[in-house]
Motif scaffolding. Structure first.
Motif, PDB file in Angstrom:
ATOM      1  N   TYR A   1       0.836  -1.196   0.000  1.00  0.00           N
ATOM      2  CA  TYR A   1       0.000   0.000   0.000  1.00  0.00           C
ATOM      3  C   TYR A   1       0.873   1.250   0.000  1.00  0.00           C
ATOM      4  N   ARG A   2       1.865   1.304   0.877  1.00  0.00           N
ATOM      5  CA  ARG A   2       2.756   2.466   0.940  1.00  0.00           C
ATOM      6  C   ARG A   2       3.562   2.605  -0.358  1.00  0.00           C
ATOM      7  N   LYS A   3       4.050   1.485  -0.859  1.00  0.00           N
ATOM      8  CA  LYS A   3       4.916   1.525  -2.048  1.00  0.00           C
ATOM      9  C   LYS A   3       4.180   2.059  -3.270  1.00  0.00           C
ATOM     10  N   TYR A   4       2.918   1.698  -3.408  1.00  0.00           N
ATOM     11  CA  TYR A   4       2.208   2.030  -4.642  1.00  0.00           C
ATOM     12  C   TYR A   4       1.203   3.167  -4.500  1.00  0.00           C
ATOM     13  N   CYS A   5       0.877   3.558  -3.270  1.00  0.00           N
ATOM     14  CA  CYS A   5      -0.136   4.603  -3.086  1.00  0.00           C
ATOM     15  C   CYS A   5       0.431   5.896  -2.481  1.00  0.00           C
ATOM     16  N   TYR A   6       1.594   5.833  -1.839  1.00  0.00           N
ATOM     17  CA  TYR A   6       2.184   7.025  -1.235  1.00  0.00           C
ATOM     18  C   TYR A   6       3.151   7.691  -2.209  1.00  0.00           C
ATOM     19  N   ASP A   7       3.301   9.001  -2.028  1.00  0.00           N
ATOM     20  CA  ASP A   7       4.397   9.679  -2.714  1.00  0.00           C
ATOM     21  C   ASP A   7       5.710   9.128  -2.177  1.00  0.00           C
ATOM     22  N   ARG A   8       6.741   9.201  -3.006  1.00  0.00           N
ATOM     23  CA  ARG A   8       8.033   8.615  -2.630  1.00  0.00           C
ATOM     24  C   ARG A   8       8.551   9.183  -1.310  1.00  0.00           C
ATOM     25  N   ALA A   9       8.364  10.500  -1.098  1.00  0.00           N
ATOM     26  CA  ALA A   9       8.891  11.152   0.103  1.00  0.00           C
ATOM     27  C   ALA A   9       8.159  10.726   1.367  1.00  0.00           C
ATOM     28  N   ASP A  10       6.926  10.193   1.221  1.00  0.00           N
ATOM     29  CA  ASP A  10       6.120   9.863   2.394  1.00  0.00           C
ATOM     30  C   ASP A  10       6.173   8.387   2.774  1.00  0.00           C
ATOM     31  N   ARG A  11       6.810   7.562   1.965  1.00  0.00           N
ATOM     32  CA  ARG A  11       6.703   6.112   2.163  1.00  0.00           C
ATOM     33  C   ARG A  11       7.273   5.632   3.489  1.00  0.00           C
ATOM     34  N   ASN A  12       8.309   6.305   3.956  1.00  0.00           N
ATOM     35  CA  ASN A  12       8.970   5.826   5.175  1.00  0.00           C
ATOM     36  C   ASN A  12       8.649   6.671   6.401  1.00  0.00           C
ATOM     37  N   VAL A  13       7.603   7.476   6.282  1.00  0.00           N
ATOM     38  CA  VAL A  13       7.160   8.274   7.428  1.00  0.00           C
ATOM     39  C   VAL A  13       6.046   7.502   8.124  1.00  0.00           C
ATOM     40  N   TYR A  14       6.243   7.166   9.412  1.00  0.00           N
ATOM     41  CA  TYR A  14       5.309   6.281  10.107  1.00  0.00           C
ATOM     42  C   TYR A  14       4.601   6.972  11.280  1.00  0.00           C
ATOM     43  N   LEU A  15       4.422   8.302  11.177  1.00  0.00           N
ATOM     44  CA  LEU A  15       3.686   8.971  12.239  1.00  0.00           C
ATOM     45  C   LEU A  15       2.236   8.481  12.287  1.00  0.00           C
ATOM     46  N   LEU A  16       1.701   8.240  11.123  1.00  0.00           N
ATOM     47  CA  LEU A  16       0.405   7.561  11.012  1.00  0.00           C
ATOM     48  C   LEU A  16       0.640   6.282  10.210  1.00  0.00           C
ATOM     49  N   MET A  17       0.142   5.162  10.729  1.00  0.00           N
ATOM     50  CA  MET A  17       0.434   3.885  10.076  1.00  0.00           C
ATOM     51  C   MET A  17      -0.108   3.846   8.645  1.00  0.00           C
ATOM     52  N   VAL A  18      -1.396   4.175   8.483  1.00  0.00           N
ATOM     53  CA  VAL A  18      -2.011   4.244   7.158  1.00  0.00           C
ATOM     54  C   VAL A  18      -2.928   5.452   7.128  1.00  0.00           C
ATOM     55  N   LEU A  19      -3.231   5.895   5.933  1.00  0.00           N
ATOM     56  CA  LEU A  19      -4.088   7.068   5.772  1.00  0.00           C
ATOM     57  C   LEU A  19      -5.463   6.709   5.216  1.00  0.00           C
ATOM     58  N   ASP A  20      -5.666   5.444   4.850  1.00  0.00           N
ATOM     59  CA  ASP A  20      -6.935   4.997   4.267  1.00  0.00           C
ATOM     60  C   ASP A  20      -7.292   3.631   4.840  1.00  0.00           C
ATOM     61  N   ASN A  21      -8.529   3.213   4.553  1.00  0.00           N
ATOM     62  CA  ASN A  21      -8.910   1.838   4.872  1.00  0.00           C
ATOM     63  C   ASN A  21      -7.983   0.875   4.134  1.00  0.00           C
ATOM     64  N   HIS A  22      -7.773  -0.281   4.722  1.00  0.00           N
ATOM     65  CA  HIS A  22      -6.944  -1.274   4.057  1.00  0.00           C
ATOM     66  C   HIS A  22      -7.543  -1.632   2.703  1.00  0.00           C
ATOM     67  N   MET A  23      -6.675  -1.806   1.734  1.00  0.00           N
ATOM     68  CA  MET A  23      -7.123  -2.093   0.374  1.00  0.00           C
ATOM     69  C   MET A  23      -7.420  -3.583   0.212  1.00  0.00           C
ATOM     70  N   THR A  24      -8.474  -3.868  -0.508  1.00  0.00           N
ATOM     71  CA  THR A  24      -8.736  -5.257  -0.871  1.00  0.00           C
ATOM     72  C   THR A  24      -7.700  -5.693  -1.904  1.00  0.00           C
ATOM     73  N   ASP A  25      -7.621  -6.984  -2.130  1.00  0.00           N
ATOM     74  CA  ASP A  25      -6.693  -7.492  -3.151  1.00  0.00           C
ATOM     75  C   ASP A  25      -6.988  -6.861  -4.507  1.00  0.00           C
ATOM     76  N   ASP A  26      -8.267  -6.768  -4.846  1.00  0.00           N
ATOM     77  CA  ASP A  26      -8.634  -6.245  -6.164  1.00  0.00           C
ATOM     78  C   ASP A  26      -8.299  -4.764  -6.277  1.00  0.00           C
ATOM     79  N   GLU A  27      -8.548  -4.008  -5.232  1.00  0.00           N
ATOM     80  CA  GLU A  27      -8.213  -2.574  -5.251  1.00  0.00           C
ATOM     81  C   GLU A  27      -6.711  -2.381  -5.396  1.00  0.00           C
ATOM     82  N   LEU A  28      -5.946  -3.154  -4.648  1.00  0.00           N
ATOM     83  CA  LEU A  28      -4.495  -3.046  -4.714  1.00  0.00           C
ATOM     84  C   LEU A  28      -3.981  -3.484  -6.081  1.00  0.00           C
ATOM     85  N   TYR A  29      -4.563  -4.551  -6.628  1.00  0.00           N
ATOM     86  CA  TYR A  29      -4.166  -5.017  -7.963  1.00  0.00           C
ATOM     87  C   TYR A  29      -4.336  -3.919  -9.004  1.00  0.00           C
ATOM     88  N   LYS A  30      -5.460  -3.220  -8.961  1.00  0.00           N
ATOM     89  CA  LYS A  30      -5.721  -2.181  -9.963  1.00  0.00           C
ATOM     90  C   LYS A  30      -4.691  -1.059  -9.887  1.00  0.00           C
TER      91      LYS A  30
END
Length: 660
Positions: free
Chosen positions: A624-653
């Protein structure tokens, strides 16, 4: 000239249901073809001629009248349908092939005499087997009875016999078939058309030796239900559910071929006695099918001389015994030239074997091949009884149309039949005729024999088996695939499966490209649809195999996306089936539950989920972080995630879009 217009009357004193039904068909056809006309029309008269033989007719056309002479119901039925085809232009598969009619004021018919053709096959029929598409097709919403249209097509082809469905459906449709003039016969696993023992007596073991009287009652009830029909009584004794009875026997009493053959012989004699109790001069047949054929050839089954011995092809059009599981004996089932007793065949243009057969696409072997087999059947004396597995009719019209010609001893070939078929249903398109000729050449070959070509079950079923094993234990192979691969390890099974599909992929894609050049709505819903099913399923197999290889190399992201791509291919095949469901065909493919390509896509997505567990983090945030975050934000863990967890199909798309 006889002038046939909307005012033409049909005069008949023949009051039987089959003749009345045929007259209704002719009146409907006149409404389709002829405009309203104030002019007086001639008269069509049905008369009896006791010099004519069974099923024969003679049509005499004069300036004012058309006489249809016959001596039985089917004679008049065939005569009436001949007039419909010859002069109104209504083709045998008019309904199933969307024939359109341009109305005219009248039709001029030359004075002449027409004699009925003489069939070379005595009993000619279809078995509406594996009819799962017809079970949930919404044809009645359009005011059309699909079953009646199927039986009408059979009559128009010159057929005189039907197994009008499987199990409950066969019993439900018997009266309709009889009312249309057809002989009734039965499924090779349903003795005398009786109810299945396990349904009638759910609390009892279906063991004949323990409950002979219960079996006898079922058979006697079936005879009483059908004694007033025209019936070719099927004598048989297999197990419950179209399998050998000894498969479910736990006593060991049938542990040798001799014991099995003796049991079958005794039961068949008992069934004969029950029928003879209620029916004068009954006609009997028995199916030498699968293991029964092998027992008969070994001399373990003894039959009365006058019983029609019905031999079956292997489901792929070759007159050898069928493969059962991983066992493939290929014992010849060709009728015996030296046997002077009546013989016949059960022949498949549709088949279901959970391995490589066809149900939603047509027979994978050529018309030339079918012609050779059926010509030899006739030459060997197997022309007393032909029952053709027609399944759900529409996907198999091309071969049903070819085989109806063989009923009359006509030689058929790919070149001639494809042209005649295109002339009848595709406005004489040479391009479409060539596509029909090319189709069997594009089918995948899974073995060395000339008939061993695969259809849609090959792709869908075997992928599901491989995925199931992957989910359970991928260190073990798939035993149910030994027929194809032998006892090799799991990865070798995948590679052998893939090699067959890769070999045929380019040819199918080329054929589909040719089909894409043809603009014809009916073609798109028939042959092109079948080419699409093959092409997208083959592509799906290749992507699945590539995904497995990526998984083996621990490239889990690539494997995940490729599995999604594979599922999308099977989805695409399903989508094209549903797009073909215009007009009366609404929901025709809804119940594709055999190949069930949509379920194959579901299984592929199950495997996607497992692959994700290998590659993603236990929090499901790594990809999720690798494909949905901007490169500069991927390793910032102040908030674990910013959205609901993605389903397999959502992540695949998301991954598919970024990787493409």
């Amino acid at each position: 000239m006889f002038t046939w217009n909307k005012s033409t009357r049909i005069n008949s004193s023949i009051g039987t249901r089959p003749v009345k039904n045929a007259i209704d068909i002719l009146c409907r056809d006149m409404d389709k073809v002829l405009k309203s006309d104030s002019k007086t029309g001639g008269e069509i008269v049905l008369q009896e001629d006791d010099t004519l033989q069974e099923e024969q007719y003679r049509i005499e056309i004069s300036a004012n009248k058309i006489y249809v002479f016959a001596n039985d119901d089917l004679g008049w039925v065939y005569g009436i349908l001949t007039l419909s085809e010859k002069y109104l232009g209504v083709k045998p598969f008019w309904f199933w092939m969307d024939q359109h009619f341009q109305q005219v004021s009248d039709i001029k018919v030359e004075e002449q005499i027409i004699y009925s053709p003489k069939p070379v096959v005595r009993f000619r029929g279809w078995f509406f087997n594996d009819e799962v598409l017809m079970l949930k097709w919404k044809y009645n919403e359009n005011g059309i009875d699909g079953w009646k249209m199927a039986l009408e097509a059979l009559l128009r082809c010159g057929g005189n016999m039907a197994i009008p469905g499987t199990d409950k459906m066969s019993r439900k449709n018997r009266q309709m078939a009889a009312d249309m003039g057809l002989w009734i016969t039965h499924h090779h696993a349903e003795p005398l058309g009786a109810e299945m023992f396990v349904r009638a007596y759910p609390d009892e073991e279906p063991n004949y030796l323990e409950h002979p009287q219960l079996f006898h009652k079922l058979w006697e009830d079936a005879v009483l239900e059908q004694k007033d029909y025209k019936v070719v009584w099927n004598l048989c004794f297999r197990g419950q559910g179209d399998a050998p009875f000894w498969n479910s026997d736990t006593t060991g009493r049938f542990d040798t071929p001799a014991k099995r053959g003796q049991m079958i012989s005794e039961v068949i004699r008992k069934q004969c006695d029950i029928v003879k109790k209620y029916v004068k001069n009954p006609i009997f047949c028995t199916n030498l099918y699968g293991e029964i054929m092998e027992l008969y050839e070994q001399g373990y089954i003894n039959l009365y001389e006058n019983i029609i011995k019905v031999r079956a092809d292997n489901g792929y059009g070759k007159m050898v015994t069928r493969r059962r599981g991983n066992l493939c004996m290929r014992v010849s089932s060709m009728p015996d030239r030296t046997d002077k007793s009546p013989q016949g065949i059960y022949y498949h243009v549709s088949f279901y074997d959970l391995q490589a057969a066809n149900h939603i696409t047509m027979l994978p072997n050529s018309v030339d091949f079918v012609n050779r087999e059926l010509t030899q059947v006739i030459d060997n004396g197997g022309n007393d009884f032909w029952i053709i597995n027609s399944s759900n009719v529409r996907p198999h019209v091309y071969y049903l149309d070819a085989i109806r010609k063989k009923w009359y001893g006509i030689q058929i070939s790919d070149e001639i039949h494809s042209k005649e078929f295109a002339d009848d249903y595709y406005n004489g398109s040479d391009k479409i005729a060539k596509c029909y000729m090319q189709y069997p050449k594009a089918m995948p070959a899974f073995g060395q024999e000339e008939d061993e070509h695969a259809e849609e079950q090959f792709y869908a079923e075997n992928i599901r088996l491989l995925i199931h094993q992957f989910l359970l234990d991928k260190t073990q192979n798939v035993e149910r695939m030994y027929w194809l691969t032998g006892d090799v390890d799991y990865e070798q099974q995948i590679n052998q499966f893939a090699a067959i599909c890769r070999k045929t992929q380019a040819g199918l894609e080329a054929l589909l490209a040719t089909c894409d050049e043809i603009q014809n709505k009916l073609f798109e819903a028939t042959l092109k649809l079948q080419v699409q099913i093959h092409t997208f399923c083959v592509q799906g197999v290749v992507l699945f195999v590539n995904a497995y290889k990526a998984f083996q190399q621990q490239d889990y992201e690539k494997a995940f996306v490729l599995l999604g791509d594979s599922a999308a291919c099977f989805d695409r095949a399903n989508e094209y089936m549903r797009k073909s469901e215009y007009g009366v065909w609404k929901d025709f493919y809804f119940n594709d539950c055999f190949a069930d390509v949509k379920h194959t896509a579901y299984m592929l997505r199950k495997m996607m989920g497992i692959v994700r567990e290998y590659g993603d983090s236990d929090y499901h945030d790594k990809w999720y972080r690798k494909y949905c975050y901007d490169r500069a934000d991927r390793n910032v863990y102040l908030l674990m995630v910013l959205d609901n967890h993605m389903t397999d199909d959502e992540l695949y798309k998301v991954m598919k879009k970024l990787k493409s």
